[in-house]
Design an enzyme around this catalytic site. Structure first.
Site, PDB file in Angstrom:
ATOM      1  N   LYS A  79      33.788  36.796  57.136  1.00 13.82           N
ATOM      2  CA  LYS A  79      33.344  35.415  56.364  1.00 13.82           C
ATOM      3  C   LYS A  79      33.450  34.346  56.985  1.00 13.82           C
ATOM      4  CE  LYS A  79      34.914  34.659  51.204  1.00 13.82           C
ATOM      5  NZ  LYS A  79      36.007  34.894  50.935  1.00 13.82           N
ATOM      6  N   SER A 153      34.142  36.226  46.552  1.00 12.42           N
ATOM      7  CA  SER A 153      33.672  35.209  47.092  1.00 12.42           C
ATOM      8  C   SER A 153      33.123  36.261  48.228  1.00 12.42           C
ATOM      9  CB  SER A 153      34.328  33.903  47.702  1.00 12.42           C
ATOM     10  OG  SER A 153      36.123  34.584  48.221  1.00 12.42           O
ATOM     11  N   SER A 177      37.941  38.403  45.649  1.00 10.05           N
ATOM     12  CA  SER A 177      37.055  38.338  46.428  1.00 10.05           C
ATOM     13  C   SER A 177      36.329  39.476  47.601  1.00 10.05           C
ATOM     14  CB  SER A 177      36.961  36.655  46.908  1.00 10.05           C
ATOM     15  OG  SER A 177      36.506  35.785  46.091  1.00 10.05           O
TER      16      SER A 177
END
Length: 441
Positions: A79, A153, A177
């Site tokens: 990420k 996210s 997330s």
């Protein structure tokens, strides 16, 4: 595992087995081919490190069998908020431009175990939303239905794993997330307990809210990677516990969101299955405390602290700048209150764990929304649109306890269904995930 099975269908454990009899190079080439075919539509990767991944695979192939690590040849995605040497850590924006000179600790541990960084994955700006969309990165889409969001996210990592572009993805979870995109994409997503996984070189992720973690296709894959990144032995504890004390509920912490009927039915089905499997299962109404105020204070302050380090703040989205402006005005006394409030909330839910080993809830209240749902919304309307996604997840970030999203088949439209399991320790949660997810594998 048959040698004719395509690489993209392999779990992480199967991938490692395949590499032992073929090569890390073959696996990386298959991974890159899959990315070339699917990333243009899904927009999961922001950066693909093809050359360095191939070079690393060739180096690994020259190792003698006794020199190989437990994750030998396993590709993984990272990420955007996690550092990879040579890459800009963008936090989902183009307001940063300076590449990092070293890996985050979590990436270093995976590489030392023989895994291979394949690229960086999309996230919303500063990880603020449960939708993976940003002005700089565009819209990331759900592999099960490209009109839908993969969640956020850590949506880029979720889309990359769910589409078979990569077997493992790293994410972060400050309000759901890891769990939300795992639920939307049919993955096992464990938010570990606070402090279990190193956030170095950063002292924290979103103050005491955030943790780094793994998105995987199976509980066994998840356990294998956690064994490496936090020196645990979850893999040896996956066999089902003979009889866990399990409470289940679909009650929310807020009247502003009610669970979709598909989620209610899924929790009920899972509860029935667990009872039939010999667990002690009870329908409960625990009256969870509402963490919203404490969460919002810590969230807003964290956004401010994150963007205060960016090189080009004028490149930030307007709503991010507005959130940061509010966070900047919060007095330190209010932030201190919110941190102490986290401990109070943890004490308030503590009696639950004297009676139950695990509590089962929906992961989200809503089904996967439109991929571009918040594209043109300001901060307040984006927050309101986010409530159904986070109403079951926020509390456990504030209290710091582990929680895992576990897939449970698909709905009538082919979109994944899931439940969330919360407890005091990761091992029983992964064991339960192993038991449940195996039904639909």
């Amino acid at each position: 595992m048959e040698m004719t099975q395509p690489w993209h269908e392999l779990t992480a454990c199967e991938w490692i087995e395949r590499v032992q009899v073929t090569s890390a190079y073959d696996g990386i080439c298959a991974c890159l081919e899959r990315i070339r075919a699917y990333n243009p539509q899904l927009n999961a990767f922001s950066v693909v490190l093809a050359d360095s991944a191939v070079q690393r695979a060739r180096e690994l192939d020259r190792l003698a069998p006794h020199e190989r690590g437990p994750l030998h040849g396993l590709p993984f995605a990272v990420k955007e908020e996690i550092d990879v040497a040579g890459c800009v850590t963008t936090f989902g924006t183009n307001a940063y431009t300076t590449p990092r000179t070293s890996h985050s600790e979590i990436v270093s541990r995976l590489e030392k175990a023989g895994a291979i960084v394949i690229g960086k994955t999309r996230m919303p700006e500063c990880g603020a939303w449960p939708f993976t969309i940003s002005k700089s990165g565009g819209v990331t889409r759900n592999p099960y239905d490209m009109t839908r969001t993969p969640g956020g996210s850590s949506g880029g990592s979720a889309a990359a794993v769910a589409s078979g572009m990569v077997p493992i993805g790293l994410g972060g979870d400050g309000g759901g997330s890891i769990r939300i995109p795992s639920a939307h994409c049919g993955l096992v997503g464990l938010k570990p307990s606070r402090g279990l996984v190193s956030t170095a070189p950063y002292p924290h992720l979103w103050l005491n809210l955030g943790v780094a973690g793994v998105l995987a296709r199976t509980a066994r894959d998840s356990a294998l990677v956690y064994d490496v990144i936090c020196a645990t032995d979850f893999s040896s504890k996956l066999e089902p516990h003979t009889s866990l004390r399990i409470g289940w509920t679909v009650d929310t912490v807020s009247p502003l969101a009610r669970p979709h009927q598909d989620h209610v039915s899924t929790v009920q089905q899972v509860a029935h299955f667990l009872a039939e499997s010999g667990h002690q299962v009870e329908h409960i109404h625990p009256r969870f405390p509402d963490p919203t105020i404490a969460f919002l204070i810590l969230f807003l302050r964290s956004i401010y602290e994150e963007v205060s380090t960016c090189e080009y703040p004028h490149h930030l989205e307007k709503r991010t700048r507005q959130l940061a402006a509010v966070g900047a005005r919060l007095p330190k006394s209010m932030v201190s209150w919110a941190l102490k409030r986290s401990d109070v909330l943890a004490e308030q839910v503590a009696p639950l764990w004297q009676k139950y080993d695990v509590v089962i809830t929906p992961t989200t209240a809503s089904r996967p929304d439109r991929a571009d749902r918040i594209a043109f919304l300001g901060p307040v309307r984006s927050q309101i649109a986010s409530i159904p996604s986070v109403v079951y997840t926020l509390l456990w970030n504030v209290t710091g306890q582990p929680a895992v999203s576990i897939p449970w088949g698909n709905d009538s439209h082919g979109l994944p269904l899931a439940v969330q399991a919360i407890g005091m320790q990761e091992a029983p949660l992964l064991s339960l995930a192993h038991q449940l997810s195996a039904i639909h594998e």
